[in-house]
Design an enzyme around this catalytic site. Structure first.
Site, mmCIF file in Angstrom:
data_model
loop_
_atom_site.group_PDB
_atom_site.id
_atom_site.type_symbol
_atom_site.label_atom_id
_atom_site.label_comp_id
_atom_site.label_asym_id
_atom_site.label_seq_id
_atom_site.Cartn_x
_atom_site.Cartn_y
_atom_site.Cartn_z
ATOM 1 C CB CYS A 291 -0.905 0.007 1.224
ATOM 2 S SG CYS A 291 -1.840 1.549 1.368
ATOM 3 C CB SER B 80 -0.327 0.803 6.937
ATOM 4 O OG SER B 80 -1.479 1.299 7.605
ATOM 5 C CB CYS B 81 -4.239 -0.974 2.639
ATOM 6 S SG CYS B 81 -5.059 0.623 2.728
#
Lengths: 219, 198
Positions: free
Chosen positions: B103, B107-108
């Site tokens: 990501c 911070s996916c």
């Protein structure tokens, strides 16, 4: 916004540094920030897009120096102040000075498993057809909105191919700013490495992003 | 380590404590709920979930097909639902293609199948570099790929969360699903590692 969060393709950060022991948290306050962030989200003042925008609104020099959970904490304080749940003096004094607004929505411990297991699905029904189909050639728009967006700078202006259509999803550019969910069709768009990075691109590279319809135009 | 070691750690501890105190006293946060959230992500949700998905896909062709068509439903059928796993896509490594997930914008990460992400995944070096020089980044993890393999980088810019399905290692015929799951590493499900050892 062209904020510090939009890191794809930037240079100079050095090698990736895996940690051999890899603790989940690096200080006792970090898990508290995780817990507070999730518990406060349950109050319903903001959604994930507004919280992301609060994080990317931290000035670049701070964002890049802050640890991950410090970024979360800084954004959480900003959101709580924006929505009237705390005033800065309360944080400085660790003392309650003003009443809460949504205490009735406080997440009780017994509901935590159900709330975490439910998550927050973002797919929504819309009554208009998707403009693009799998296989279509599209260009990521050249756009530099001052508000929140999820179109990274490194794909803007580049031509790619639609690889998947995912239904309509909450549109971050609207939802982050209290403008409702405004759902838009969501696509996965794949770009050849050379179309993003030029002749020096690594061989055999394809990079995809998930892009909402307003981010794309027919190429 | 410029990114996860603050010089003002004591100050942070005091500031977080102040916020928690105020929120609890206002009745906005239940301290037992905080403990329950922390316990969930420290002890209950982790990469074993993702490993179970991969092992099932290896032993059950019908499940693998379901996973390829509708990863959300297939993964949810194993009980791995919830936050950061609402919409899932499985991406399968093949002899000709290697998948890796990032990501670049935050911070996916698929919490429901992999737990909380490691610090390096959230850090500027990984997020900035893996879309522009993935071969160089993978090499730092010991993963050196021939030039004729396509590297497919999935930047999770929406709420879709990607799970890399590594290839089943040779020599694992006859192993139980549980034993196979034990071979699957988190790094292979992010895609910074390609080969798993039988």
């Amino acid at each position: 916004m062209n904020g510090p969060q939009d890191l794809g393709g930037q240079m100079g950060f050095g090698p990736v540094a895996p940690e051999p022991d890899e603790p989940l948290f690096h200080a006792g306050w970090e898990p508290r920030v995780l817990g507070l962030t999730l518990a406060c989200a349950a109050l319903g003042h903001w959604g994930i897009d507004e919280s992301r925008h609060a994080r990317e609104s931290i000035p670049p020099a701070d964002y890049l120096r802050f640890s991950y959970y410090r970024i979360w904490f800084t954004a959480l304080c900003a959101l709580l102040e924006r929505h009237g749940e705390v005033v800065p003096e309360e944080l400085a004094l660790a003392k309650v000075l003003a009443p809460p607004r949504r205490a009735e929505r406080c997440l009780p411990a017994e509901r935590v498993p159900a709330v975490l297991a439910a998550g927050g699905p973002t797919e929504r029904a819309v009554d208009r057809p998707a403009r693009f189909a799998v296989g279509d050639t599209v260009r990521a728009r050249v756009m530099h909105p001052k508000g929140h967006t999820r179109l990274p700078r490194y794909v803007r202006g580049a031509v790619g191919r639609v690889g998947a259509v995912h239904g309509a999803h909450v549109f971050p550019d609207a939802a982050a700013h209290g403008q409702g969910e405004a759902p838009e069709w969501l696509y996965t768009v794949a770009f050849a490495g050379a179309d993003l990075w030029g002749p020096e691109a690594e061989p055999g590279l394809v990079v995809s992003v998930d892009a909402w319809e307003p981010y794309l135009e027919r190429a | 380590m410029p990114h996860d070691h603050d010089h003002d750690a004591e100050d942070m501890a005091a500031r977080v404590r102040a916020l928690e105190t105020v929120l609890v006293q206002k009745g906005l946060v239940d301290p037992a709920a905080l403990d329950a959230i922390i316990e969930t992500y420290s002890e209950k949700v982790g990469p074993k979930n993702g490993a179970a998905v991969v092992a099932r896909a290896w032993v059950d062709a019908e499940f693998a097909d379901w996973l390829a068509r509708d990863a959300t439903a297939a993964i949810h059928s194993l009980g791995f639902t919830g936050r950061q796993g609402e919409h899932m896509q499985a991406v399968f490594n093949t002899a000709a293609r290697h998948n890796v997930v990032v990501c670049t914008l935050c911070s996916c990460y698929p919490w429901a199948t992999l737990g909380l992400p490691p610090v390096w995944y959230k850090s500027p070096p990984y997020r900035s570099r893996v879309v522009i020089e993935p071969r160089a980044v993978l090499a730092e993890f010991g993963t050196v790929l021939p030039e004729d393999i396509e590297i497919r980088v999935w930047d999770s810019t929406a709420e879709l969360r990607y799970l890399v399905i590594p290839e089943r290692p040779a020599g694992t015929e006859g192993m139980s699903e549980e034993a196979l799951a034990a071979l699957v590493t988190r790094d292979a499900m992010i895609g910074v590692v390609r080969d798993l050892a039988p």
